[in-house]
Design a protein around this motif. Structure first.
Motif, mmCIF file in Angstrom:
data_model
loop_
_atom_site.group_PDB
_atom_site.id
_atom_site.type_symbol
_atom_site.label_atom_id
_atom_site.label_comp_id
_atom_site.label_asym_id
_atom_site.label_seq_id
_atom_site.Cartn_x
_atom_site.Cartn_y
_atom_site.Cartn_z
ATOM 1 N N PRO A 185 -65.928 -26.102 57.368
ATOM 2 C CA PRO A 185 -65.634 -28.207 56.902
ATOM 3 C C PRO A 185 -64.122 -27.848 58.283
ATOM 4 C CG PRO A 185 -66.187 -27.085 55.245
ATOM 5 C CD PRO A 185 -66.207 -25.751 55.624
ATOM 6 N N LEU A 186 -63.716 -27.141 57.968
ATOM 7 C CA LEU A 186 -61.678 -27.162 58.307
ATOM 8 C C LEU A 186 -62.157 -27.119 60.313
ATOM 9 C CD1 LEU A 186 -59.235 -25.433 56.552
ATOM 10 C CD2 LEU A 186 -59.165 -27.876 57.305
ATOM 11 N N TRP A 191 -59.243 -21.433 66.734
ATOM 12 C CA TRP A 191 -59.017 -20.446 66.016
ATOM 13 C C TRP A 191 -60.243 -19.317 66.275
ATOM 14 C CZ3 TRP A 191 -62.153 -17.607 62.567
ATOM 15 C CH2 TRP A 191 -61.702 -16.814 62.043
ATOM 16 N N SER A 192 -61.131 -19.729 66.492
ATOM 17 C CA SER A 192 -62.004 -19.024 67.309
ATOM 18 C C SER A 192 -62.168 -18.361 68.038
ATOM 19 C CB SER A 192 -63.820 -19.328 66.920
ATOM 20 O OG SER A 192 -64.877 -18.892 67.537
ATOM 21 N N GLU A 193 -61.244 -19.399 69.558
ATOM 22 C CA GLU A 193 -61.613 -18.958 71.082
ATOM 23 C C GLU A 193 -60.715 -17.549 71.112
ATOM 24 O OE1 GLU A 193 -59.963 -23.065 72.866
ATOM 25 O OE2 GLU A 193 -62.296 -22.799 73.120
ATOM 26 N N ARG A 194 -59.433 -18.120 69.775
ATOM 27 C CA ARG A 194 -57.914 -16.593 70.133
ATOM 28 C C ARG A 194 -58.519 -15.620 69.372
ATOM 29 N NH1 ARG A 194 -53.931 -19.611 66.939
ATOM 30 N NH2 ARG A 194 -52.425 -17.407 67.906
ATOM 31 N N VAL A 195 -59.445 -15.656 68.337
ATOM 32 C CA VAL A 195 -59.868 -14.612 67.610
ATOM 33 C C VAL A 195 -60.989 -13.433 69.254
ATOM 34 C CG1 VAL A 195 -61.982 -13.154 66.483
ATOM 35 C CG2 VAL A 195 -60.006 -15.075 65.355
ATOM 36 N N CYS A 196 -61.561 -14.268 69.270
ATOM 37 C CA CYS A 196 -62.734 -13.222 70.935
ATOM 38 C C CYS A 196 -61.978 -13.274 72.231
ATOM 39 C CB CYS A 196 -63.402 -14.919 71.147
ATOM 40 S SG CYS A 196 -64.624 -15.247 70.215
ATOM 41 N N GLU A 197 -60.538 -14.330 71.745
ATOM 42 C CA GLU A 197 -59.775 -13.479 73.016
ATOM 43 C C GLU A 197 -59.324 -11.685 72.741
ATOM 44 O OE1 GLU A 197 -56.995 -16.788 73.315
ATOM 45 O OE2 GLU A 197 -58.720 -17.761 75.011
ATOM 46 N N THR A 198 -59.294 -12.003 71.519
ATOM 47 C CA THR A 198 -58.188 -10.456 70.990
ATOM 48 C C THR A 198 -58.871 -9.264 71.063
ATOM 49 O OG1 THR A 198 -56.812 -12.177 69.408
ATOM 50 C CG2 THR A 198 -57.102 -9.850 68.773
ATOM 51 N N VAL A 199 -60.057 -9.727 70.710
ATOM 52 C CA VAL A 199 -61.230 -9.182 70.784
ATOM 53 C C VAL A 199 -61.299 -8.663 72.297
ATOM 54 C CG1 VAL A 199 -64.002 -8.766 70.153
ATOM 55 C CG2 VAL A 199 -62.394 -9.545 68.593
ATOM 56 N N ASN A 200 -61.388 -9.247 73.205
ATOM 57 C CA ASN A 200 -61.319 -8.491 74.799
ATOM 58 C C ASN A 200 -60.738 -7.974 74.813
ATOM 59 O OD1 ASN A 200 -63.790 -10.306 74.214
ATOM 60 N ND2 ASN A 200 -63.272 -11.562 75.513
ATOM 61 N N THR A 201 -59.400 -7.426 74.317
ATOM 62 C CA THR A 201 -58.123 -7.145 74.643
ATOM 63 C C THR A 201 -58.480 -5.250 74.183
ATOM 64 O OG1 THR A 201 -57.236 -7.386 72.661
ATOM 65 C CG2 THR A 201 -56.688 -8.942 74.567
ATOM 66 N N ALA A 218 -76.631 -23.785 61.936
ATOM 67 C CA ALA A 218 -76.117 -23.277 63.720
ATOM 68 C C ALA A 218 -76.312 -24.643 64.269
ATOM 69 C CB ALA A 218 -76.956 -22.397 64.356
ATOM 70 N N ALA A 219 -76.656 -25.240 64.020
ATOM 71 C CA ALA A 219 -76.549 -27.221 64.923
ATOM 72 C C ALA A 219 -75.195 -27.359 64.465
ATOM 73 C CB ALA A 219 -77.524 -28.181 64.092
ATOM 74 N N ARG A 220 -74.290 -27.437 63.478
ATOM 75 C CA ARG A 220 -73.401 -28.237 62.353
ATOM 76 C C ARG A 220 -72.533 -27.540 63.018
ATOM 77 N NH1 ARG A 220 -73.826 -31.827 57.984
ATOM 78 N NH2 ARG A 220 -71.642 -32.301 57.186
ATOM 79 N N ARG A 221 -72.622 -25.980 62.808
ATOM 80 C CA ARG A 221 -71.357 -25.105 63.605
ATOM 81 C C ARG A 221 -71.705 -24.459 64.358
ATOM 82 N NH1 ARG A 221 -69.027 -28.231 59.500
ATOM 83 N NH2 ARG A 221 -69.545 -27.564 57.417
ATOM 84 N N THR A 241 -77.511 -10.582 59.355
ATOM 85 C CA THR A 241 -77.214 -11.652 58.976
ATOM 86 C C THR A 241 -76.573 -11.444 57.336
ATOM 87 O OG1 THR A 241 -79.166 -10.976 57.609
ATOM 88 C CG2 THR A 241 -79.288 -12.483 59.864
ATOM 89 N N GLY A 242 -75.775 -11.897 57.062
ATOM 90 C CA GLY A 242 -74.716 -11.782 55.794
ATOM 91 C C GLY A 242 -75.171 -13.048 54.611
ATOM 92 N N ASN A 243 -75.278 -12.860 53.847
ATOM 93 C CA ASN A 243 -75.580 -13.811 52.256
ATOM 94 C C ASN A 243 -75.710 -15.244 52.684
ATOM 95 O OD1 ASN A 243 -72.937 -13.042 52.140
ATOM 96 N ND2 ASN A 243 -72.845 -14.861 49.860
ATOM 97 N N HIS A 244 -74.784 -15.879 53.748
ATOM 98 C CA HIS A 244 -74.710 -17.250 53.630
ATOM 99 C C HIS A 244 -75.526 -17.684 55.012
ATOM 100 C CE1 HIS A 244 -70.378 -18.406 51.642
ATOM 101 N NE2 HIS A 244 -70.947 -17.480 50.953
ATOM 102 N N GLU A 245 -75.282 -16.784 55.642
ATOM 103 C CA GLU A 245 -76.618 -17.165 56.642
ATOM 104 C C GLU A 245 -77.645 -18.042 55.894
ATOM 105 O OE1 GLU A 245 -74.498 -14.333 59.341
ATOM 106 O OE2 GLU A 245 -74.279 -15.454 57.873
ATOM 107 N N TYR A 246 -77.885 -16.924 54.650
ATOM 108 C CA TYR A 246 -79.687 -17.559 53.947
ATOM 109 C C TYR A 246 -79.636 -18.673 53.341
ATOM 110 C CZ TYR A 246 -81.470 -13.660 55.235
ATOM 111 O OH TYR A 246 -81.597 -12.750 56.331
ATOM 112 N N TYR A 247 -77.972 -19.425 53.128
ATOM 113 C CA TYR A 247 -77.801 -20.767 52.310
ATOM 114 C C TYR A 247 -77.824 -22.273 53.416
ATOM 115 C CZ TYR A 247 -75.649 -17.704 49.266
ATOM 116 O OH TYR A 247 -75.196 -16.688 48.187
ATOM 117 N N SER A 248 -78.399 -20.884 54.835
ATOM 118 C CA SER A 248 -77.580 -22.248 56.063
ATOM 119 C C SER A 248 -78.627 -21.880 57.550
ATOM 120 C CB SER A 248 -76.946 -22.220 56.689
ATOM 121 O OG SER A 248 -75.409 -22.194 55.579
ATOM 122 N N GLU A 249 -80.405 -22.265 56.590
ATOM 123 C CA GLU A 249 -81.106 -21.738 57.765
ATOM 124 C C GLU A 249 -81.069 -20.579 58.480
ATOM 125 O OE1 GLU A 249 -81.379 -25.559 60.456
ATOM 126 O OE2 GLU A 249 -81.935 -26.572 58.116
ATOM 127 N N ALA A 250 -81.113 -19.198 58.016
ATOM 128 C CA ALA A 250 -80.305 -18.029 59.036
ATOM 129 C C ALA A 250 -81.642 -17.530 59.865
ATOM 130 C CB ALA A 250 -80.507 -17.176 57.863
#
Length: 421
Positions: A185-186, A191-201, A218-221, A241-250
């Motif tokens: 929801p937030l 933040w996602s972009e910065r996480v990926c930038e960190t991974v790439n270093t 997936a459409a919503r997020r 997959t994690g358990n939360h994928e199965y709450y949201s059209e895995a």
């Protein structure tokens, strides 16, 4: 030959097993928990000898009553069928706030009064009011700090992991683990972009995501998840997959990760070759997959290893640490998991330990299997992390066939303890 066509099972066999008293009580936890989370702090802060002026007592009690009613309603509207993000934010924030208030009301309520009495504070009203201000102060500090911890880009945790069967050609293989990003929801697109930038270093050979990408479809997020497509790895990017994928059209998440260039390891494996040697990288669906009712979704380790040379070392991705029982039985060399969040908000980790064999860090299972459990990269629900920092993990795989110096730049050599808090 005896004809068994008319055979009837005994009455005891036809009766469903009686539920234990504990199982019956578990059904009432969703009703009892909110009452405890709000009623206990209300009593400790307002009604246990403080003798506040009536407007303060009535106004404070009304606020706690509003939280008691508003929290479950907001969470139902936010996480239920309506999926209203503003309501989810309110409900999640109230949940985290009530948990911290509840925890410190209990931890400080009686002990601090005793300490104050020993210290010579004579008036019981003074002691009660000091408890109130102490609990409110600690709660405010922890919530502010916990919010900052939850929203920051995780620090990188680095460690060497020695695998006895790892051949020399694979020594130094760099594996980056992210998990439990929980886009929700937030809006955390930046933040996602910065996480990926960190991974790439980190110059990874292999990047792994062990599930719970988001709360929502997936459409919503999608906007928050799209930066995952920018992650770089010299060999492969793999996902389970994690358990939360199965709450949201895995299946939608599996398809999106495939679109973004990640390999969904749904009960299958790939071979990673380096220096003339080979590592099996396998993955299984989450253990909740089969109960979701989605065709073809289940955790199936035999299927994941089908066709793999049993003499080769195996790196397994499984969302929940408790899958390690099956992994150890099959002699898996290293399992990577998430799910626990390290408890996320202390002391919730005590409840996590009831369900999972490990909370965080590296642990041994069986004769050969190592399990690494990440505290997670994001957060679920309440936007707080208290004494459970998030992480991006860099694991450098080491072969016993080559000498290594302790204190190498990649981190501490060969940690073997479960958890590192």
């Amino acid at each position: 030959m005896t004809d068994t066509s008319d055979t009837r099972p005994a009455d005891s066999e036809t009766q469903p097993p009686r539920q234990s008293q504990l199982h019956r009580l578990m059904r009432y936890i969703p009703l009892i928990a909110p009452v405890l989370l709000w009623a206990v702090p209300c009593w400790v802060l307002l009604h246990s000898g403080q003798h506040w002026p009536p407007p303060i007592t009535l106004g404070g009690t009304a606020l706690f009553a509003l939280g008691l009613v508003g929290m479950p309603l907001a969470m139902a509207r936010g996480h239920g069928r309506r999926q209203q993000d503003p309501a989810a934010i309110v409900g999640d924030t109230l949940l985290g706030t009530s948990w911290v208030l509840f925890t410190w009301s209990i931890l400080l309520g009686v002990p601090l009064r005793l300490v104050l009495a020993v210290a010579g504070v004579d008036e019981s009203q003074d002691r009660a009011r000091m408890v109130t201000w102490s609990v409110l102060g600690i709660t405010a500090v922890l919530l502010a700090w916990g919010y900052a911890e939850a929203r920051r880009v995780p620090r990188v945790r680095r460690l060497d992991v020695q695998l006895p069967r790892l051949a020399a050609g694979l020594d130094g293989l760099r594996v980056v683990l992210i998990t439990d990003t929980h886009y929700g929801p937030l809006d955390r697109t930046r933040w996602s972009e910065r996480v990926c930038e960190t991974v790439n270093t980190l110059e990874a050979d292999l990047v792994c995501h062990t599930g719970d990408i988001a709360d929502g479809t997936a459409a919503r997020r999608r906007a928050q998840a799209v930066p995952l497509g920018t992650v770089r790895a010299t060999r492969a990017r793999v996902y389970v997959t994690g358990n939360h994928e199965y709450y949201s059209e895995a299946q939608g998440w599996v398809d999106l990760m495939d679109e973004l260039g990640w390999e969904p390891l749904r009960n299958r494996h790939l071979l990673l070759e380096r220096g003339g040697d080979t590592l099996v990288v396998a993955g299984v669906d989450d253990v909740t997959a089969e109960s979701s009712g989605l065709a073809g979704h289940r955790a199936h380790l035999a299927g994941a290893l089908n066709g793999a040379d049993p003499e080769l070392p195996v790196l397994l991705l499984a969302h929940q640490p408790k899958f390690v029982g099956q992994a150890a039985a099959e002699g898996i060399d290293l399992q990577l998991s998430g799910h626990t969040h390290g408890g996320q908000i202390w002391p919730f980790h005590h409840l996590v330990r009831i369900d999972q064999p490990a909370l965080a860090g590296l642990s041994h299972h069986g004769t050969r299997t190592l399990l690494y459990t990440s505290r997670g990269t994001g957060f679920w629900g309440p936007p707080f992390r208290v004494f459970a920092p998030s992480e991006i993990t860099l694991l450098v795989l080491r072969s016993p066939h080559l000498p290594h110096l302790d204190g190498a730049p990649d981190g501490p050599a060969h940690p073997t303890q479960a958890g590192d808090a």
